[in-house]
Scaffold this motif. Structure first.
Motif, PDB file in Angstrom:
ATOM      1  N   HIS A 136     -10.516   6.781  -9.074  1.00  0.00           N
ATOM      2  CA  HIS A 136      -9.440   5.790  -9.156  1.00  0.00           C
ATOM      3  C   HIS A 136      -9.653   4.904 -10.388  1.00  0.00           C
ATOM      4  O   HIS A 136     -10.026   3.735 -10.260  1.00  0.00           O
ATOM      5  N   GLN A 161       0.078   3.945  -3.108  1.00  0.00           N
ATOM      6  CA  GLN A 161      -0.549   5.220  -2.754  1.00  0.00           C
ATOM      7  C   GLN A 161       0.366   6.418  -3.002  1.00  0.00           C
ATOM      8  O   GLN A 161       0.026   7.541  -2.648  1.00  0.00           O
ATOM      9  N   HIS A 210      -6.509   2.720  -2.928  1.00  0.00           N
ATOM     10  CA  HIS A 210      -5.435   3.521  -2.336  1.00  0.00           C
ATOM     11  C   HIS A 210      -4.598   4.254  -3.390  1.00  0.00           C
ATOM     12  O   HIS A 210      -3.757   5.076  -3.045  1.00  0.00           O
ATOM     13  N   THR A 211      -4.810   3.956  -4.665  1.00  0.00           N
ATOM     14  CA  THR A 211      -3.941   4.508  -5.696  1.00  0.00           C
ATOM     15  C   THR A 211      -4.202   5.998  -5.915  1.00  0.00           C
ATOM     16  O   THR A 211      -5.318   6.487  -5.725  1.00  0.00           O
ATOM     17  N   ARG A 212      -3.130   6.709  -6.334  1.00  0.00           N
ATOM     18  CA  ARG A 212      -3.229   8.152  -6.577  1.00  0.00           C
ATOM     19  C   ARG A 212      -2.630   8.529  -7.932  1.00  0.00           C
ATOM     20  O   ARG A 212      -2.218   9.671  -8.127  1.00  0.00           O
ATOM     21  N   VAL A 232       0.834  -1.203   0.000  1.00  0.00           N
ATOM     22  CA  VAL A 232       0.000   0.000   0.000  1.00  0.00           C
ATOM     23  C   VAL A 232       0.869   1.252   0.000  1.00  0.00           C
ATOM     24  O   VAL A 232       0.552   2.249  -0.660  1.00  0.00           O
ATOM     25  N   GLN A 233       1.993   1.201   0.714  1.00  0.00           N
ATOM     26  CA  GLN A 233       2.897   2.348   0.754  1.00  0.00           C
ATOM     27  C   GLN A 233       3.377   2.730  -0.641  1.00  0.00           C
ATOM     28  O   GLN A 233       3.602   3.905  -0.935  1.00  0.00           O
TER      29      GLN A 233
END
Length: 276
Positions: free
Chosen positions: A208, A147, A171-173, A143-144
């Motif tokens: 997203h 994101q 969680h993606t940006r 996730v780190q």
């Protein structure tokens, strides 16, 4: 007794240093260091520090696991190019099972090299080692990455399942959306297809956007997260199974390899078939 031990220790260090200098030339040490990126060494060393065996001064017969740990750490320290740390570790290692053994002398070289690697690797680029069964930290490490603020995000995993939508895509940006590249595996196809269709029909897809494709058969073997077409992260296990039953790692490719790998998967994406 104190002076005797001090002199003995000095002679031991001197002989060990001469042996290492005769065994490894400066160019050979440089070559070994160049074979491993600081990110890779940092992840390996972090993993070893999480898995330290119990050593005692009266432990004469080491278990196979303890011997493997000692051998692995010795290789990591040597590959780091920190010769003095490697020597200190070997001296302490040879004292295991004797009254001379001190646990802090065995571990201090590891922490010295760890501190050096942490300074050489920016926090945002440090990899992760996840012990077996530590699925939460495995999930957190992925996730780190997904994101991160970026323009494009490509997730490559031959065994993607519906879990990728449940656990990661929200969680993606990535400004231009997230792309998923996998193989069509009968066991996961129905779930992945349904999840992708529902995702694209839901308002969440406007924030997203996700596009999934199947690569040609037998064309995928490894797992990667590729950020902005130039930053390539290697995942040792499928995202849905990370650290479930065995240790896992997340490491960044060296710059010279990243460009070639990113271009390879970009070309493969263009040859792949949309899920629907």
């Amino acid at each position: 007794m104190y002076r005797y031990e001090a002199v003995w220790s000095f002679l031991y260090h001197e002989s060990d240093l001469c042996w290492i200098d005769s065994f490894r030339s400066a160019s050979e040490v440089d070559d070994m260091t160049a074979q491993h990126s600081p990110e890779q060494l940092l992840a390996l060393l972090q993993g070893s520090l999480r898995d330290i065996p119990t050593f005692g001064f009266n432990e004469v017969d080491l278990s196979d696991g303890s011997q493997r740990w000692l051998g692995r750490v010795d290789s990591i320290l040597e590959a780091s190019g920190k010769i003095l740390a490697s020597i200190s570790f070997r001296v302490a290692r040879d004292n295991i099972g004797s009254p001379r053994f001190k646990r802090d002398q065995l571990l201090q070289p590891l922490y010295d090299v760890l501190s050096d690697l942490e300074l050489r690797v920016p926090a945002a680029l440090q990899g992760s080692f996840i012990p077996p069964g530590d699925t939460w930290n495995g999930y957190a490490a992925l996730v780190q990455l997904v994101q991160r603020d970026c323009t494009s995000l490509l997730i490559v995993d031959p065994y993607l399942s519906a879990d990728v939508f449940l656990n990661f895509t929200a969680h993606t940006r990535a400004a231009n959306g997230t792309r998923l590249l996998s193989l069509q595996i009968a066991q996961y196809h129905a779930g992945l297809l349904t999840a992708a269709q529902r995702w694209n029909a839901d308002p969440i897809s406007s924030q997203h956007p996700v596009e999934a494709r199947y690569a040609p058969a037998r064309s995928l073997h490894d797992r990667h997260i590729i950020i902005d077409g130039r930053e390539v992260w290697n995942i040792s296990q499928s995202m849905k199974d990370i650290a479930k039953s065995s240790a896992a790692s997340v490491t960044r490719n060296s710059t010279d390899l990243s460009d070639a790998k990113a271009q390879h998967y970009e070309d493969l994406w263009n040859q792949s078939t949309p899920l629907f």
